[in-house]
Design a protein around this motif. Structure first.
Motif, PDB file in Angstrom:
ATOM      1  N   PRO A 240       0.875  -1.130   0.063  1.00  0.00           N
ATOM      2  CA  PRO A 240      -0.063  -0.114  -0.140  1.00  0.00           C
ATOM      3  C   PRO A 240       0.747   1.368   0.031  1.00  0.00           C
ATOM      4  O   PRO A 240       0.395   2.194  -0.608  1.00  0.00           O
ATOM      5  N   VAL A 241       1.894   1.169   0.691  1.00  0.00           N
ATOM      6  CA  VAL A 241       2.801   2.471   0.932  1.00  0.00           C
ATOM      7  C   VAL A 241       3.686   2.711  -0.596  1.00  0.00           C
ATOM      8  O   VAL A 241       3.622   3.777  -1.073  1.00  0.00           O
ATOM      9  N   LEU A 242       3.973   1.576  -1.152  1.00  0.00           N
ATOM     10  CA  LEU A 242       4.728   1.822  -2.213  1.00  0.00           C
ATOM     11  C   LEU A 242       3.758   2.097  -3.484  1.00  0.00           C
ATOM     12  O   LEU A 242       3.941   2.899  -4.506  1.00  0.00           O
ATOM     13  N   THR A 243       2.257   1.792  -3.246  1.00  0.00           N
ATOM     14  CA  THR A 243       1.446   2.404  -4.397  1.00  0.00           C
ATOM     15  C   THR A 243       1.253   3.687  -4.187  1.00  0.00           C
ATOM     16  O   THR A 243       0.963   4.418  -5.265  1.00  0.00           O
ATOM     17  N   ARG A 244       1.139   4.191  -3.087  1.00  0.00           N
ATOM     18  CA  ARG A 244       0.957   5.693  -2.735  1.00  0.00           C
ATOM     19  C   ARG A 244       1.933   6.503  -2.913  1.00  0.00           C
ATOM     20  O   ARG A 244       1.760   7.661  -3.290  1.00  0.00           O
ATOM     21  N   ALA A 245       3.203   5.947  -2.772  1.00  0.00           N
ATOM     22  CA  ALA A 245       4.239   6.898  -2.816  1.00  0.00           C
ATOM     23  C   ALA A 245       4.561   7.364  -4.193  1.00  0.00           C
ATOM     24  O   ALA A 245       4.246   6.679  -5.375  1.00  0.00           O
ATOM     25  N   SER A 246       5.139   8.593  -4.625  1.00  0.00           N
ATOM     26  CA  SER A 246       5.438   9.118  -5.852  1.00  0.00           C
ATOM     27  C   SER A 246       6.319   8.503  -6.443  1.00  0.00           C
ATOM     28  O   SER A 246       7.197   7.495  -5.861  1.00  0.00           O
TER      29      SER A 246
END
Length: 391
Positions: free
Chosen positions: A164-170
């Motif tokens: 989830p974090v990697l998906t949201r990161a720019s």
């Protein structure tokens, strides 16, 4: 969580204050007071974040029995229950005191990632070659995507934590997150190999420089600070490139602070668990320093590095007086380290069962004690040789 059937720890609050003494259970020292200059806080939604982290872990956990097969520690954890359950609890606790001013959803993201870091960190205690394969799987899912059929439970833990974090990161920030995770995995693998044969290279961490460099990776220090940027929604890579001391000074001093606190507060617990111990306490003992003096010295090192860390942040604030992103990052860095210190006081992971109680008037925990008499049990042969804890 399964009932805790392990024997209770000695009740050190009943031990009278005195000079260091000895009995069959070990050595009693007076744990020194540490003056703290950086304030800590608890996230106002601490209880909610911790509870949601537990619910999330219960929902996605693919195969609890497979997890148990991938580590041996779960069968001997004195807290009771499995190392997985303990790690989920500790991850939630860590995140809410280290990121108290950050957005609730982002702090929950960090709690989930911390679950995977605790799990990976605990793998190395088994010192078995096949555990390196689990670390390789963890690295693969970070770089190449979701785990496939037959993947380990460890690979699923890492994917569910980080995806989830990697998906949201720019696009610009994502590579830094991945590299931070990979550095932690490499550090853990290095530690696993070193501890598998402690006689092979007994000098590997005897200098301050090599010891701190190693701890920067295997204690997840890099991750902790990159996550300050993630919580703030910023990417300071251009600023770091333009003025390296901004990052280097804060990371170096922050790592020293983090390491000294860890070593000061985890030594007793690791002796109780009969674990190999890599710490400044052990180094002092192997130099012939009495146990009480070793604790006093390290407490003084903690106080000194905390003042230097605060001073470095204040100096950098002058350099970046008009850059709000940098100001927010510096504040977050200080708060995170202060939170890590408080976490170490209240966590069962370092202090033992019953180390803290819920604060009835606030969102956090209250440690039962910070100073005074403490029982140090007889330790095993430590990483830097046999402990000379003569008191």
């Amino acid at each position: 969580m399964a009932p805790d059937t392990s024997p209770p720890r000695p009740n050190v609050t009943d031990i009278p204050t005195s000079s260091p003494s000895h009995d069959v259970n070990g050595t009693i020292i007076n744990f020194p007071h540490v003056e703290r200059v950086i304030p800590y806080r608890w996230h106002p939604e601490s209880r909610e974040i911790r509870a949601e982290c537990t619910r999330w872990a219960d929902r996605f956990l693919p195969n609890p029995e497979q997890l148990l097969l991938e580590t041996e520690r779960s069968r001997r954890e004195w807290e009771g229950g499995s190392v997985w359950q303990s790690g989920v609890s500790e991850a939630g606790l860590w995140s809410v005191v280290c990121y108290p001013d950050m957005d609730t959803e982002r702090v929950l993201d960090i709690a989930k990632i911390c679950v995977s870091l605790y799990w990976l960190d605990d793998l190395w205690h088994t010192n078995e070659p096949d555990k390196l394969g689990l670390l390789t799987e963890a690295a693969d899912v970070l770089v190449n995507g979701p785990p496939g059929p037959g993947a380990s439970a460890t690979a699923h833990v890492v994917w569910e934590s980080w995806h989830p974090v990697l998906t949201r990161a720019s696009d610009a920030f994502r590579p830094r997150l991945i590299e931070t995770a990979l550095r932690f995995i490499r550090g853990t693998a290095m530690e696993m190999v070193e501890f598998a044969d402690p006689e092979e290279d007994p000098q590997w961490a005897l200098t301050d420089q090599t010891y701190l460099s190693h701890r920067l990776n295997n204690m997840a220090a890099n991750f902790i600070w990159v996550m300050v940027e993630y919580c703030l929604g910023i990417n300071l890579a251009p600023e770091f490139a333009a003025y390296p001391p901004l990052r280097d000074n804060m990371h170096r001093l922050g790592c020293e602070h983090f390491c000294y606190v860890n070593d000061l507060l985890s030594y007793r617990k690791e002796c109780f668990d009969e674990e190999e111990n890599v710490s400044y306490i052990t180094r002092f003992l192997n130099q012939g320093v009495p146990l009480q003096e070793a604790f006093d010295r390290l407490a003084g090192m903690v106080e000194g590095i905390e003042r230097r860390y605060l001073s470095a942040a204040n100096q950098l604030r002058l350099v970046y007086a008009k850059q709000l992103d940098v100001e927010a990052w510096l504040t977050g860095m200080l708060t995170t380290n202060a939170g890590a210190f408080e976490y170490s006081y209240v966590t069962a992971r370092y202090q033992g069962r019953g180390a803290s109680v819920e604060d009835p008037h606030g969102p956090g925990l209250i440690p039962r004690r910070r100073t005074g008499p403490m029982l140090i049990p007889p330790g095993p042969n430590h990483r830097f040789g046999t402990s000379k804890s003569s008191g």
